[in-house]
Design an enzyme around this catalytic site. Structure first.
Site, PDB file in Angstrom:
ATOM      1  N   GLY A 248       0.823  -1.208   0.000  1.00  0.00           N
ATOM      2  CA  GLY A 248       0.000   0.000   0.000  1.00  0.00           C
ATOM      3  C   GLY A 248       0.852   1.251   0.000  1.00  0.00           C
ATOM      4  O   GLY A 248       1.928   1.289  -0.619  1.00  0.00           O
TER       5      GLY A 248
ATOM      6  N   ASP B  53       9.458  -6.420  -9.746  1.00  0.00           N
ATOM      7  CA  ASP B  53       8.848  -7.203  -8.661  1.00  0.00           C
ATOM      8  C   ASP B  53       9.714  -8.430  -8.399  1.00  0.00           C
ATOM      9  O   ASP B  53       9.903  -9.270  -9.289  1.00  0.00           O
ATOM     10  CB  ASP B  53       7.431  -7.642  -9.044  1.00  0.00           C
ATOM     11  CG  ASP B  53       6.469  -6.470  -9.141  1.00  0.00           C
ATOM     12  OD1 ASP B  53       6.863  -5.349  -8.770  1.00  0.00           O
ATOM     13  OD2 ASP B  53       5.321  -6.684  -9.579  1.00  0.00           O
TER      14      ASP B  53
ATOM     15  N   HIS C 184       9.448  -4.333  -4.360  1.00  0.00           N
ATOM     16  CA  HIS C 184       9.500  -3.496  -5.549  1.00  0.00           C
ATOM     17  C   HIS C 184       9.633  -2.041  -5.128  1.00  0.00           C
ATOM     18  O   HIS C 184       9.537  -1.703  -3.956  1.00  0.00           O
ATOM     19  CB  HIS C 184       8.316  -3.745  -6.501  1.00  0.00           C
ATOM     20  CG  HIS C 184       7.004  -3.175  -6.037  1.00  0.00           C
ATOM     21  ND1 HIS C 184       5.848  -3.314  -6.758  1.00  0.00           N
ATOM     22  CD2 HIS C 184       6.650  -2.466  -4.941  1.00  0.00           C
ATOM     23  CE1 HIS C 184       4.849  -2.723  -6.130  1.00  0.00           C
ATOM     24  NE2 HIS C 184       5.315  -2.198  -5.033  1.00  0.00           N
TER      25      HIS C 184
ATOM     26  N   SER D  56       5.459  -5.529  -1.361  1.00  0.00           N
ATOM     27  CA  SER D  56       5.699  -4.090  -1.378  1.00  0.00           C
ATOM     28  C   SER D  56       5.970  -3.578   0.037  1.00  0.00           C
ATOM     29  O   SER D  56       6.845  -4.091   0.732  1.00  0.00           O
ATOM     30  CB  SER D  56       4.488  -3.378  -2.015  1.00  0.00           C
ATOM     31  OG  SER D  56       4.721  -1.997  -2.170  1.00  0.00           O
ATOM     32  N   MET D  57       5.201  -2.587   0.532  1.00  0.00           N
ATOM     33  CA  MET D  57       5.466  -2.014   1.843  1.00  0.00           C
ATOM     34  C   MET D  57       5.129  -2.972   2.975  1.00  0.00           C
ATOM     35  O   MET D  57       5.608  -2.792   4.099  1.00  0.00           O
ATOM     36  CB  MET D  57       4.700  -0.711   2.020  1.00  0.00           C
ATOM     37  CG  MET D  57       5.211   0.422   1.145  1.00  0.00           C
ATOM     38  SD  MET D  57       7.002   0.686   1.249  1.00  0.00           S
ATOM     39  CE  MET D  57       7.164   1.353   2.900  1.00  0.00           C
TER      40      MET D  57
END
Length: 228
Positions: free
Chosen positions: A102, A205, A156, A131-132
């Site tokens: 997010g 990614d 990423h 991701s985060m």
């Protein structure tokens, strides 16, 4: 002596009365439909009440990052961590993660709160930490970052998406690059990988299994399933 035996029986009778009152409450009431709820007797209350399952687990210091990380979820996690740490900093917090990631700023906010509180923080990946969410996973106390055996972790780069005048787009691009360097530096510190390796892996990614994430340094342990 007679007094101590009498006190012993009184205490046990009191415990049994509380237990049976809770069981009677559970059997004689219907659990509300919707969000799972459990019977829980709040301190000072004579009978149990139906409370949200996640709120009940918060009382056991178990937190969840289980959806896309936005301002609302980040603020909830930060607030709960601050409260529980202030309540008893000697007990660890356990953050279960199953999230596609997010907002970058929200992820950094949660990470900073984890570093700020005095209570220890264990992070546990169930499902996926992308991701985060992988950034938050890596932010747990070293030695206490865990991935379940079939979970996945993905890295990423932070993304922009501004529209408008060229000067505005340029300003955001510069800020995105600054955040990218900041996130890359923290990943490097938390994993032991070089900045060049992190920068290369964040360009696309980068998916990893639980064991690959352990070798990479994102987690410290992989939980084995002892039932099979």
């Amino acid at each position: 002596n007679i007094f101590s035996k009498k006190r012993f029986f009184v205490d046990h009778i009191r415990c049994f009365s509380v237990f049976f009152s809770e069981q009677l409450f559970i059997h004689n009431t219907i659990m509300p439909i919707g969000v799972p709820k459990v019977a829980y007797r709040l301190p000072g209350e004579p009978t149990p009440q139906w409370v949200d399952l996640y709120n009940r687990l918060y009382r056991e210091r178990v937190l969840f990052l289980g959806s896309e990380l936005d301002d609302e979820l980040a603020n909830q996690l930060v607030g709960i961590m601050l409260f529980l740490s202030a309540e008893d900093e000697s007990k660890r917090l356990y953050v279960y993660i199953n999230s596609p990631g997010g907002s970058v700023t929200c992820g950094i906010a949660v990470y900073d709160a984890m570093c700020h509180v005095n209570a220890g923080v264990t992070t546990i990946c169930v499902g996926i930490a992308a991701s985060m969410a992988s950034f938050v996973l890596a932010g747990g106390d070293k030695g206490n970052r865990i991935a379940l055996s079939h979970s996945r972790i993905m890295l990423h780069q932070p993304q922009g998406g501004s529209q408008g005048q060229a000067s505005e787009v340029t300003a955001e691009a510069e800020e995105v690059m600054r955040i990218r360097r900041q996130v890359g530096q923290i990943y490097s510190e938390r994993t032991g990988q070089t900045l060049s390796t992190i920068a290369r892996d964040m360009d696309r990614d980068r998916f990893m299994s639980a064991w690959e994430a352990k070798e990479y340094g994102l987690v410290d342990q992989v939980a084995r399933n002892n039932r099979y």
